[in-house]
Design an enzyme around this catalytic site. Structure first.
Site, PDB file in Angstrom:
ATOM      1  N   MET A  32       0.857  -1.164   0.000  1.00 10.09           N
ATOM      2  CA  MET A  32       0.000   0.000   0.000  1.00 10.09           C
ATOM      3  C   MET A  32       0.893   1.214   0.000  1.00 10.09           C
ATOM      4  O   MET A  32       1.470   1.554   1.015  1.00 10.09           O
ATOM      5  CB  MET A  32      -0.888  -0.021   1.244  1.00 10.09           C
ATOM      6  CG  MET A  32      -1.852  -1.169   1.170  1.00 10.09           C
ATOM      7  SD  MET A  32      -2.680  -1.408   2.724  1.00 10.09           S
ATOM      8  CE  MET A  32      -1.322  -1.465   3.841  1.00 10.09           C
ATOM      9  N   GLY A  33       1.061   1.814  -1.158  1.00  7.04           N
ATOM     10  CA  GLY A  33       1.833   3.049  -1.241  1.00  7.04           C
ATOM     11  C   GLY A  33       1.297   3.894  -0.122  1.00  7.04           C
ATOM     12  O   GLY A  33       1.906   3.994   0.911  1.00  7.04           O
ATOM     13  N   THR A  34       0.162   4.402  -0.273  1.00  6.69           N
ATOM     14  CA  THR A  34      -0.613   4.964   0.839  1.00  6.69           C
ATOM     15  C   THR A  34      -0.294   6.334   1.343  1.00  6.69           C
ATOM     16  O   THR A  34       0.846   6.794   1.355  1.00  6.69           O
ATOM     17  CB  THR A  34      -0.482   4.051   2.094  1.00  6.69           C
ATOM     18  OG1 THR A  34      -0.822   2.749   1.751  1.00  6.69           O
ATOM     19  CG2 THR A  34      -1.389   4.526   3.198  1.00  6.69           C
ATOM     20  N   THR A  35      -1.424   6.941   1.803  1.00  3.98           N
ATOM     21  CA  THR A  35      -1.316   8.091   2.677  1.00  3.98           C
ATOM     22  C   THR A  35      -2.222   7.785   3.853  1.00  3.98           C
ATOM     23  O   THR A  35      -3.396   7.504   3.666  1.00  3.98           O
ATOM     24  CB  THR A  35      -1.852   9.354   1.989  1.00  3.98           C
ATOM     25  OG1 THR A  35      -1.209   9.500   0.742  1.00  3.98           O
ATOM     26  CG2 THR A  35      -1.624  10.569   2.846  1.00  3.98           C
TER      27      THR A  35
ATOM     28  N   GLY B 209       2.731   8.801   0.770  1.00  2.00           N
ATOM     29  CA  GLY B 209       2.140  10.109   0.478  1.00  2.00           C
ATOM     30  C   GLY B 209       2.395  11.138   1.550  1.00  2.00           C
ATOM     31  O   GLY B 209       2.263  12.338   1.325  1.00  2.00           O
TER      32      GLY B 209
END
Lengths: 236, 292
Positions: free
Chosen positions: A14-17, A146
Site C-alpha cells: 500500500m503506497g498509501t497516505t 504520500g
C-alpha cells in the site's frame, strides 16, 4: 511501458497516505484507498482503516500482507484482553500490542501503522508505530509514502483544539493533496471518527474531492464541452 | 529453506538456540536503524552530572519526530541518554525498569547506583553484539551516589568507558574538543549549562540531523530534574555571511579599492589604505540614466 520488465508478481504494497488527528473530544483517522502490485493498482477501493476493538482503529501502510496479519493478531489479543479486563481496552494497550509485534519481528515486517481511538481514561489518542517498532504518542500523525508531501502542509495547517468538523476537513484535504502528488496513493478518501459517542465512517469518492493545481474539472465527454460552448475548444 | 518465520510477541531475534541453520541467523540480525536520535552530550559538574540532547527523531533524512525525549531517569541515582534507534532505546528502558523493580523488591535498603547500571548496560550491549543482533544505540549513563559522581558511555558494540565528559555521535567530533578545552573540575551549575549550550549550538549549526529543541537534565544527590523543552538562539549576522561571494569571478558584488585623493602627495606616514568597499547593485537612478 515495457511489459517484459514489469513485475506482475510484485508483493501487494500500500503506497498509501494515512493520517490520524486528535481533536477536542476524539480522533479522526483518514486514508486513501490504493493498493498496488508494482505499478498495477490491485485494489482501487481498499479500506486501510481497520477495526481492532469497538473504540480503537488502526491505519495500515506498507506491505498489505504484513499490516493485515499484525492487525489480525492484535484484534485477537485485544479481544481476549477485553474479556479478562471486563471493560473496553485502552488505546495505549492496543498501540503497545502493535508495537510488540512490530518491534520483535522488525527484521521481517515492513509496515508502518497509526493507532487511534477513544477511551474513558485518556480521551482521544493517536499513537504512531513506524518501521522498527518505535511507539510515539502524538497530537497528530502522518504515514505512508504520500505523507512526504504533507509535512509542510501540517506544519502550517495544524492547530490544537479543533472541532470535529475542522479536524475531518483537514484530514480529507490532506489526503486529497497527497493523492494529487503521490503515484502510490489514490482512489477515495475514507475517514473514521471516534469519540465518546461512538464511531462514524465516512466516504469521499475521488470525484468529489477538491481540485488542485493543474487538475481539471472532469467531464463525461469532449462532446459535452463542444456542445455547451462556442466552437473555440477545437482551436489549437 | 526452513525458516522460523512465525510472528511472535517475544522477540524473534533471540531464538538462536539451534544455530545450525544459517538462514535462521539471517532473519535475526538487526540490519539498520529506522528512527534515530542524534548526539547526547554530558559533563560532570560540582554537584553531579549535566546531560543535554535535542528532541529529534529522524527517519532517514527526514526530521520526522520533534518531541522525542532521549534522556530518561533510571532509578533514584542515574540518568540515561541515548542516540541511535529509538525503538531499541525504548526496549532498553523496559529492561532497566525490570532491573530497578527487582532491585527494589529486595527491599534491603540498597539501590543500584550509576556504576552498576552502566555495568549492566555494557553486558547487555556486548552480548547482543556477539549474537550479531545489536541494540543500535550509543548510551550515556550518568549519576551520583553517596557523593560519588559517575559518567560513562556504552556503544552499540559494547565499547565502554568512564570520563569527566562524554558525547555520542557527532558530539564526539564537535563537542568533545570544546569540552577538552573548557571543562574543569567543580563547574558551577550555570557554567555547566552554558558550556553544554555552547556545544549544543555548534551541533545545531553543523549536524544535519539536529533540531532546535532541546532538553538539559541534571542529576545530583538530591535527585533528577529534566528541563522543559526549549530552543537556542542562533547567530547569522556576520558580514561575511551577507556577501560570501564578494570578489569572486562572475558574482554580483564587486570590490573597490579606496584610492588616495592626491597620488602626488609625498608626505606619507602610512602606506595607502586598502579598504575593500562593497558597492550595492546599480542604483535605480543610475540604471534609468544608463538605460534610457
Amino acid at each position: 511501458m515495457d511489459l517484459g520488465k514489469v513485475n506482475l508478481d510484485a508483493p501487494h504494497s500500500m503506497g498509501t497516505t494515512i493520517i490520524g488527528v486528535t481533536y477536542n473530544g476524539g480522533v479522526v483517522l483518514g486514508a486513501d484507498s490504493r493498493t498496488s502490485t508494482g505499478v498495477y493498482v490491485a485494489n482501487r477501493a481498499s479500506d486501510k482503516i481497520t477495526q481492532l476493538t469497538d473504540n480503537v482503529f488502526v491505519c495500515r501502510s506498507g506491505s498489505a500482507a504484513d499490516s493485515q496479519i499484525v492487525s489480525d493478531y492484535v484484534r485477537y489479543f485485544l479481544h481476549q484482553h477485553t474479556i479478562q479486563l471486563g471493560q473496553p481496552a485502552t488505546v495505549k494497550v492496543a498501540a503497545n500490542l502493535v508495537r510488540l509485534l512490530a518491534y520483535n519481528n522488525k527484521n521481517m515486517l515492513q509496515t508502518g501503522m497509526i493507532v487511534g481511538g477513544w477511551d474513558k481514561y485518556e480521551g482521544g489518542k493517536i499513537y504512531g508505530v513506524p518501521l522498527g517498532g518505535t511507539i510515539i504518542e502524538q497530537p497528530f500523525s502522518i504515514g505512508g509514502s504520500g505523507s512526504s508531501y504533507l509535512y509542510g502542509f501540517f506544519d502550517q495547517a495544524w492547530k490544537e483544539g479543533m472541532t470535529k468538523d475542522e479536524a475531518e476537513q483537514l484530514v480529507v484535504k490532506a489526503v486529497s493533496l497527497a493523492i494529487a502528488r503521490d503515484g502510490a496513493s489514490g482512489g477515495v478518501v475514507r475517514t473514521v471518527i471516534i469519540n465518546s459517542e461512538g464511531v462514524t465512517r465516512n466516504f469521499y469518492p475521488g470525484d468529489k474531492l477538491p481540485l488542485w493545481h493543474e487538475e481539471l474539472e472532469p467531464h463525461n465527454s469532449l462532446l459535452d464541452i463542444l456542445n455547451s460552448t462556442s466552437p473555440e475548444p477545437m482551436n489549437i | 529453506m526452513t525458516r522460523k518465520t512465525s510472528l511472535t510477541m517475544e522477540s524473534n531475534q533471540s531464538n538462536q538456540h539451534n544455530s545450525l541453520l544459517a538462514s535462521e541467523a539471517d532473519s535475526q540480525r538487526t540490519l539498520y536503524p529506522y528512527v534515530t536520535g542524534t548526539s547526547v552530550v554530558a559533563i560532570k559538574y560540582k554537584d553531579g552530572i549535566l546531560m543535554a540532547s535535542d528532541m529529534g527523531g529522524s527517519y532517514g533524512s527526514t526530521l520526522r519526530y520533534k518531541s522525542v525525549e532521549r534522556i530518561k531517569p533510571v532509578g533514584k541515582h542515574s540518568l540515561l541518554g541515548a542516540s541511535g534507534e529509538i525503538s531499541d532505546f525504548q526496549e532498553i528502558l523496559r529492561y532497566l525498569d525490570e532491573l530497578i523493580l527487582y532491585d527494589n523488591m529486595w527491599d534491603d535498603g540498597n539501590s543500584l547506583g550509576p556504576k552498576e547500571v552502566h555495568s549492566y548496560l555494557t553486558r547487555v550491549m556486548y552480548n547482543r553484539r556477539n549474537k550479531f543482533n545489536p541494540l543500535w544505540n550509543s548510551l550515556i549513563l550518568g549519576g551520583v551516589k553517596n557523593g560519588h559522581k559517575y559518567l560513562g558511555m556504552v556503544s552499540m558494540i559494547g565499547v565502554n568507558f568512564e570520563d569527566d565528559h562524554v558525547a555520542t555521535g557527532f558530539g564526539n567530533h564537535l563537542a568533545r574538543p570544546i569540552l577538552r578545552d573548557e571543562w574543569h573540575e567543580n563547574l558551577s551549575f550555570e557554567d555547566g549549562v552554558k558550556l553544554l549550550e555552547k556545544c549544543m549550538r555548534v551541533l545545531l549549526y553543523r549536524d544535519r540531523s539536529a533540531i532546535n529543541k532541546l532538553q538539559i537534565a541534571k542529576i545530583t544527590e538530591e535527585g533528577v530534574t529534566v528541563s522543559q523543552p526549549y530552543s537556542l538562539k542562533t547567530f547569522w549576522g556576520f558580514s561575511a555571511f551577507q556577501n560570501p561571494t564578494v570578489g569572486a569571478e562572475g558574482s554580483w558584488w564587486v570590490v573597490v579599492r579606496w584610492v588616495r585623493p592626491n597620488p602626488d602627495q609625498k608626505k606619507l606616514r602610512r602606506p595607502p589604505l586598502l579598504l575593500p568597499l562593497i558597492l550595492p547593485p546599480r542604483s535605480p537612478q543610475l540604471a534609468a540614466n544608463l538605460d534610457a
